[in-house]
Design a protein around this motif. Structure first.
Motif, short mmCIF file in Angstrom:
data_model
loop_
_atom_site.label_atom_id
_atom_site.label_comp_id
_atom_site.label_asym_id
_atom_site.label_seq_id
_atom_site.Cartn_x
_atom_site.Cartn_y
_atom_site.Cartn_z
N LEU A 125 0.82 -1.21 0.00
CA LEU A 125 0.00 0.00 0.00
C LEU A 125 0.85 1.26 0.00
CD1 LEU A 125 -2.85 -0.90 2.50
CD2 LEU A 125 -3.10 -0.41 0.06
N VAL A 126 1.93 1.23 0.76
CA VAL A 126 2.75 2.43 0.92
C VAL A 126 3.65 2.67 -0.30
CG1 VAL A 126 4.57 3.50 2.31
CG2 VAL A 126 2.69 2.30 3.42
N ILE A 127 4.38 1.65 -0.73
CA ILE A 127 5.34 1.88 -1.81
C ILE A 127 4.95 1.22 -3.13
CG2 ILE A 127 7.28 2.19 -0.23
CD1 ILE A 127 8.20 -0.63 -0.95
N GLY A 128 3.91 0.42 -3.14
CA GLY A 128 3.48 -0.22 -4.37
C GLY A 128 4.23 -1.51 -4.63
N SER A 129 3.63 -2.34 -5.39
CA SER A 129 4.21 -3.64 -5.69
C SER A 129 5.27 -3.54 -6.77
CB SER A 129 3.10 -4.59 -6.15
OG SER A 129 3.65 -5.75 -6.71
N VAL A 130 6.44 -4.08 -6.46
CA VAL A 130 7.51 -4.15 -7.47
C VAL A 130 7.03 -4.98 -8.65
CG1 VAL A 130 9.84 -5.00 -7.93
CG2 VAL A 130 9.36 -3.79 -5.79
N THR A 131 6.37 -6.09 -8.37
CA THR A 131 5.88 -6.97 -9.43
C THR A 131 4.92 -6.23 -10.36
OG1 THR A 131 6.18 -8.91 -8.03
CG2 THR A 131 4.69 -9.14 -9.92
N GLU A 132 4.01 -5.48 -9.77
CA GLU A 132 3.05 -4.73 -10.58
C GLU A 132 3.78 -3.73 -11.47
OE1 GLU A 132 0.84 -1.39 -11.84
OE2 GLU A 132 2.16 -1.24 -10.11
N PHE A 133 4.74 -3.04 -10.92
CA PHE A 133 5.51 -2.06 -11.69
C PHE A 133 6.27 -2.74 -12.83
CE2 PHE A 133 9.28 0.42 -12.67
CZ PHE A 133 8.76 1.70 -12.83
N VAL A 134 6.90 -3.86 -12.53
CA VAL A 134 7.68 -4.58 -13.55
C VAL A 134 6.78 -5.06 -14.68
CG1 VAL A 134 9.09 -6.64 -13.98
CG2 VAL A 134 9.54 -5.21 -11.96
N THR A 135 5.62 -5.65 -14.34
CA THR A 135 4.73 -6.14 -15.39
C THR A 135 4.20 -5.00 -16.26
OG1 THR A 135 2.82 -6.13 -13.91
CG2 THR A 135 4.02 -8.19 -14.12
N ARG A 136 4.05 -3.84 -15.67
CA ARG A 136 3.51 -2.69 -16.41
C ARG A 136 4.55 -1.99 -17.28
NH1 ARG A 136 3.14 2.13 -14.20
NH2 ARG A 136 3.18 1.30 -12.09
N THR A 137 5.82 -1.98 -16.84
CA THR A 137 6.81 -1.13 -17.52
C THR A 137 7.96 -1.85 -18.21
OG1 THR A 137 8.12 -0.82 -15.51
CG2 THR A 137 6.33 0.76 -15.92
N ALA A 138 8.15 -3.13 -17.95
CA ALA A 138 9.27 -3.84 -18.56
C ALA A 138 9.12 -3.90 -20.08
CB ALA A 138 9.38 -5.25 -18.00
N GLY A 139 10.23 -3.84 -20.76
CA GLY A 139 10.22 -3.90 -22.21
C GLY A 139 10.28 -5.30 -22.77
N ILE A 140 10.31 -6.29 -21.89
CA ILE A 140 10.35 -7.70 -22.31
C ILE A 140 9.21 -8.45 -21.61
CG2 ILE A 140 12.82 -7.70 -22.81
CD1 ILE A 140 13.26 -9.06 -20.08
N ASP A 141 9.02 -9.71 -21.98
CA ASP A 141 7.98 -10.52 -21.35
C ASP A 141 8.27 -10.70 -19.87
OD1 ASP A 141 6.81 -10.80 -23.80
OD2 ASP A 141 7.43 -12.88 -24.10
N VAL A 142 7.19 -10.79 -19.10
CA VAL A 142 7.28 -11.01 -17.67
C VAL A 142 6.36 -12.17 -17.32
CG1 VAL A 142 6.90 -10.02 -15.36
CG2 VAL A 142 7.73 -8.56 -17.23
N LEU A 143 6.90 -13.15 -16.60
CA LEU A 143 6.10 -14.26 -16.11
C LEU A 143 5.99 -14.10 -14.61
CD1 LEU A 143 4.71 -17.04 -16.32
CD2 LEU A 143 6.99 -18.08 -16.15
N VAL A 144 4.77 -13.96 -14.12
CA VAL A 144 4.51 -13.81 -12.69
C VAL A 144 4.17 -15.20 -12.13
CG1 VAL A 144 3.09 -12.72 -10.90
CG2 VAL A 144 3.69 -11.44 -12.99
N VAL A 145 4.93 -15.61 -11.13
CA VAL A 145 4.76 -16.93 -10.53
C VAL A 145 4.15 -16.76 -9.15
CG1 VAL A 145 5.95 -19.02 -9.77
CG2 VAL A 145 6.75 -17.80 -11.81
N ARG A 146 3.11 -17.50 -8.90
CA ARG A 146 2.46 -17.47 -7.59
C ARG A 146 3.05 -18.56 -6.72
NH1 ARG A 146 -0.59 -13.33 -8.29
NH2 ARG A 146 -1.58 -13.06 -10.28
N GLY A 147 3.24 -18.26 -5.44
CA GLY A 147 3.92 -19.17 -4.52
C GLY A 147 3.19 -20.38 -4.15
#
Length: 147
Positions: A125-147
């Motif tokens: 909530l305070v700083i935002g999700s790194v994963t969300e930022f990466v999926t939104r801004t990366a210039g290459i494919d991103v695979l999000v893995v759930r634990g």
């Protein structure tokens, strides 16, 4: 249609989610055979040190040494699983920018394999999700893995 991913980047923060991402990244790298290259990344967020009154270089060095030991274990896990080309990087700064843009360019990554989240609910909530930022801004494919 299947994409060929040879250069795989996996950011690690020690969370269960990032460890699940490492397992998936190892699978992708072994699927690529001899062309597969796995880059394991840890970003030491220097903003965490700015709030420490007694901050000094020995603190950063202690964190770096502990990080190296952990990354050595992750590297060995990949080697034991059959990955031939694996290395790790330790970067200092903002995880969001380094994971989304800087390091993928540096290692010529084809894909970022990242855990769903490594933060607790308050931190997100305070700083935002790194994963969300990466999926939104990366210039290459991103695979999000759930634990």
């Amino acid at each position: 249609m299947t994409a060929n991913y040879n250069n795989i980047l996996v950011p690690m923060d020690g969370s269960k989610e990032s460890e699940a991402a490492l397992v998936r990244a190892i699978e992708l790298t072994t699927d690529a055979g001899d062309n597969g290259i796995l880059s394991i990344l840890n970003v030491i967020d220097t903003r965490a040190f700015q709030n420490v009154a007694s901050f000094d270089d020995t603190m950063v060095e202690a964190v770096s040494d502990e990080t190296r030991k952990t990354l050595d274990k992750y590297k060995q896990q990949a080697i034991d699983a059959g990955v031939k080309n694996v290395d790790y990087l330790i970067e200092y700064g903002s995880p969001k920018a380094l994971i989304a843009k800087d390091v993928p360019n540096e290692v010529n990554a084809d894909i970022i394999v990242i855990g769903a989240t490594g933060l607790n609910a308050v931190e997100r909530l305070v700083i935002g999700s790194v994963t969300e930022f990466v999926t939104r801004t990366a210039g290459i494919d991103v695979l999000v893995v759930r634990g």
